[in-house]
Design a protein around this motif. Sequence first.
Motif, PDB file in Angstrom:
ATOM      1  N   ALA A  57       0.835  -1.206   0.000  1.00  0.00           N
ATOM      2  CA  ALA A  57       0.000   0.000   0.000  1.00  0.00           C
ATOM      3  C   ALA A  57       0.869   1.256   0.000  1.00  0.00           C
ATOM      4  O   ALA A  57       0.585   2.218  -0.716  1.00  0.00           O
ATOM      5  CB  ALA A  57      -0.938   0.003   1.202  1.00  0.00           C
ATOM      6  N   ALA A  58       1.934   1.244   0.773  1.00  0.00           N
ATOM      7  CA  ALA A  58       2.832   2.390   0.833  1.00  0.00           C
ATOM      8  C   ALA A  58       3.589   2.564  -0.486  1.00  0.00           C
ATOM      9  O   ALA A  58       3.846   3.696  -0.909  1.00  0.00           O
ATOM     10  CB  ALA A  58       3.804   2.254   1.998  1.00  0.00           C
ATOM     11  N   ILE A  60       2.426   1.817  -3.430  1.00  0.00           N
ATOM     12  CA  ILE A  60       1.447   2.410  -4.355  1.00  0.00           C
ATOM     13  C   ILE A  60       1.317   3.905  -4.069  1.00  0.00           C
ATOM     14  O   ILE A  60       1.324   4.723  -4.993  1.00  0.00           O
ATOM     15  CB  ILE A  60       0.083   1.683  -4.248  1.00  0.00           C
ATOM     16  CG1 ILE A  60       0.226   0.261  -4.793  1.00  0.00           C
ATOM     17  CG2 ILE A  60      -1.013   2.458  -4.970  1.00  0.00           C
ATOM     18  CD1 ILE A  60      -0.957  -0.638  -4.498  1.00  0.00           C
ATOM     19  N   GLU A  61       1.218   4.269  -2.797  1.00  0.00           N
ATOM     20  CA  GLU A  61       1.140   5.688  -2.416  1.00  0.00           C
ATOM     21  C   GLU A  61       2.401   6.425  -2.844  1.00  0.00           C
ATOM     22  O   GLU A  61       2.337   7.548  -3.346  1.00  0.00           O
ATOM     23  CB  GLU A  61       0.915   5.828  -0.912  1.00  0.00           C
ATOM     24  CG  GLU A  61       0.887   7.268  -0.429  1.00  0.00           C
ATOM     25  CD  GLU A  61      -0.228   8.128  -1.024  1.00  0.00           C
ATOM     26  OE1 GLU A  61      -0.127   9.365  -0.925  1.00  0.00           O
ATOM     27  OE2 GLU A  61      -1.202   7.575  -1.597  1.00  0.00           O
ATOM     28  N   LYS A  62       3.557   5.803  -2.679  1.00  0.00           N
ATOM     29  CA  LYS A  62       4.832   6.395  -3.104  1.00  0.00           C
ATOM     30  C   LYS A  62       4.791   6.714  -4.599  1.00  0.00           C
ATOM     31  O   LYS A  62       5.216   7.791  -5.020  1.00  0.00           O
ATOM     32  CB  LYS A  62       5.988   5.449  -2.804  1.00  0.00           C
ATOM     33  CG  LYS A  62       7.307   5.873  -3.407  1.00  0.00           C
ATOM     34  CD  LYS A  62       8.326   4.759  -3.302  1.00  0.00           C
ATOM     35  CE  LYS A  62       9.428   4.933  -4.311  1.00  0.00           C
ATOM     36  NZ  LYS A  62      10.321   3.810  -4.397  1.00  0.00           N
ATOM     37  N   THR A  63       4.265   5.792  -5.389  1.00  0.00           N
ATOM     38  CA  THR A  63       4.161   6.009  -6.837  1.00  0.00           C
ATOM     39  C   THR A  63       3.302   7.231  -7.145  1.00  0.00           C
ATOM     40  O   THR A  63       3.671   8.075  -7.968  1.00  0.00           O
ATOM     41  CB  THR A  63       3.589   4.762  -7.530  1.00  0.00           C
ATOM     42  OG1 THR A  63       4.479   3.663  -7.298  1.00  0.00           O
ATOM     43  CG2 THR A  63       3.425   4.979  -9.023  1.00  0.00           C
ATOM     44  N   HIS A  64       2.180   7.361  -6.458  1.00  0.00           N
ATOM     45  CA  HIS A  64       1.296   8.519  -6.668  1.00  0.00           C
ATOM     46  C   HIS A  64       1.990   9.819  -6.244  1.00  0.00           C
ATOM     47  O   HIS A  64       1.887  10.842  -6.934  1.00  0.00           O
ATOM     48  CB  HIS A  64      -0.025   8.345  -5.922  1.00  0.00           C
ATOM     49  CG  HIS A  64      -0.864   7.224  -6.447  1.00  0.00           C
ATOM     50  ND1 HIS A  64      -1.340   7.160  -7.735  1.00  0.00           N
ATOM     51  CD2 HIS A  64      -1.304   6.089  -5.842  1.00  0.00           C
ATOM     52  CE1 HIS A  64      -2.043   6.059  -7.910  1.00  0.00           C
ATOM     53  NE2 HIS A  64      -2.029   5.379  -6.767  1.00  0.00           N
ATOM     54  N   ILE A  65       2.678   9.770  -5.120  1.00  0.00           N
ATOM     55  CA  ILE A  65       3.411  10.948  -4.638  1.00  0.00           C
ATOM     56  C   ILE A  65       4.479  11.348  -5.656  1.00  0.00           C
ATOM     57  O   ILE A  65       4.606  12.524  -5.997  1.00  0.00           O
ATOM     58  CB  ILE A  65       4.041  10.676  -3.254  1.00  0.00           C
ATOM     59  CG1 ILE A  65       2.954  10.569  -2.186  1.00  0.00           C
ATOM     60  CG2 ILE A  65       5.050  11.767  -2.895  1.00  0.00           C
ATOM     61  CD1 ILE A  65       3.455  10.047  -0.839  1.00  0.00           C
ATOM     62  N   MET A  66       5.236  10.381  -6.133  1.00  0.00           N
ATOM     63  CA  MET A  66       6.304  10.672  -7.099  1.00  0.00           C
ATOM     64  C   MET A  66       5.731  11.272  -8.383  1.00  0.00           C
ATOM     65  O   MET A  66       6.315  12.197  -8.957  1.00  0.00           O
ATOM     66  CB  MET A  66       7.107   9.409  -7.413  1.00  0.00           C
ATOM     67  CG  MET A  66       7.912   8.887  -6.237  1.00  0.00           C
ATOM     68  SD  MET A  66       9.125  10.070  -5.606  1.00  0.00           S
ATOM     69  CE  MET A  66      10.192  10.232  -7.014  1.00  0.00           C
ATOM     70  N   GLN A  67       4.588  10.783  -8.832  1.00  0.00           N
ATOM     71  CA  GLN A  67       3.953  11.343 -10.028  1.00  0.00           C
ATOM     72  C   GLN A  67       3.570  12.804  -9.801  1.00  0.00           C
ATOM     73  O   GLN A  67       3.759  13.651 -10.681  1.00  0.00           O
ATOM     74  CB  GLN A  67       2.729  10.519 -10.425  1.00  0.00           C
ATOM     75  CG  GLN A  67       3.087   9.164 -10.980  1.00  0.00           C
ATOM     76  CD  GLN A  67       1.888   8.256 -11.155  1.00  0.00           C
ATOM     77  OE1 GLN A  67       0.826   8.450 -10.550  1.00  0.00           O
ATOM     78  NE2 GLN A  67       2.054   7.218 -11.977  1.00  0.00           N
ATOM     79  N   ARG A  68       3.047  13.113  -8.614  1.00  0.00           N
ATOM     80  CA  ARG A  68       2.677  14.501  -8.315  1.00  0.00           C
ATOM     81  C   ARG A  68       3.920  15.383  -8.212  1.00  0.00           C
ATOM     82  O   ARG A  68       3.916  16.527  -8.679  1.00  0.00           O
ATOM     83  CB  ARG A  68       1.838  14.554  -7.036  1.00  0.00           C
ATOM     84  CG  ARG A  68       0.450  13.952  -7.222  1.00  0.00           C
ATOM     85  CD  ARG A  68      -0.462  14.190  -6.036  1.00  0.00           C
ATOM     86  NE  ARG A  68      -0.005  13.581  -4.795  1.00  0.00           N
ATOM     87  CZ  ARG A  68      -0.379  12.394  -4.348  1.00  0.00           C
ATOM     88  NH1 ARG A  68      -1.209  11.630  -5.054  1.00  0.00           N
ATOM     89  NH2 ARG A  68       0.062  11.934  -3.186  1.00  0.00           N
ATOM     90  N   ILE A  69       4.990  14.860  -7.613  1.00  0.00           N
ATOM     91  CA  ILE A  69       6.236  15.625  -7.516  1.00  0.00           C
ATOM     92  C   ILE A  69       6.770  15.925  -8.906  1.00  0.00           C
ATOM     93  O   ILE A  69       7.186  17.061  -9.199  1.00  0.00           O
ATOM     94  CB  ILE A  69       7.277  14.870  -6.665  1.00  0.00           C
ATOM     95  CG1 ILE A  69       6.854  14.853  -5.194  1.00  0.00           C
ATOM     96  CG2 ILE A  69       8.672  15.497  -6.829  1.00  0.00           C
ATOM     97  CD1 ILE A  69       7.686  13.927  -4.323  1.00  0.00           C
TER      98      ILE A  69
END
Length: 98
Positions: A57-58, A60-69
């Motif tokens: 889960a983390a 997956i969240e990391k991937t979303h965060i990196m995309q936003r960054i």
Amino acid sequence: MQDSLIGCYQAIEESSRKMLDAARMKDWESVVRYEGACAVLIEQLRLRAKSEALDLAARIEKTHIMQRILKNDAQIRYLAEPWLAQCEQHIEGSRLLH
């Protein structure tokens, strides 16, 4: 340092969001300040990542965060292009005078 590895990613995202807000206001001093904060946070992340793993889960969240960054970074670069070109012209003009 953040409480968790994912917290480090979130802090970097927050700093990149502040950089983007500053770039939108053409507050380049703040952009540079937040960029420095990001560098510190990234170093903390590197150290923490050596001893801490992310669950699925983390990750997956990391991937979303990196995309936003990355999206923030692209927008910052777009907004900074005219300012950087102006800085280059100023530097080149100064070199010609000396």
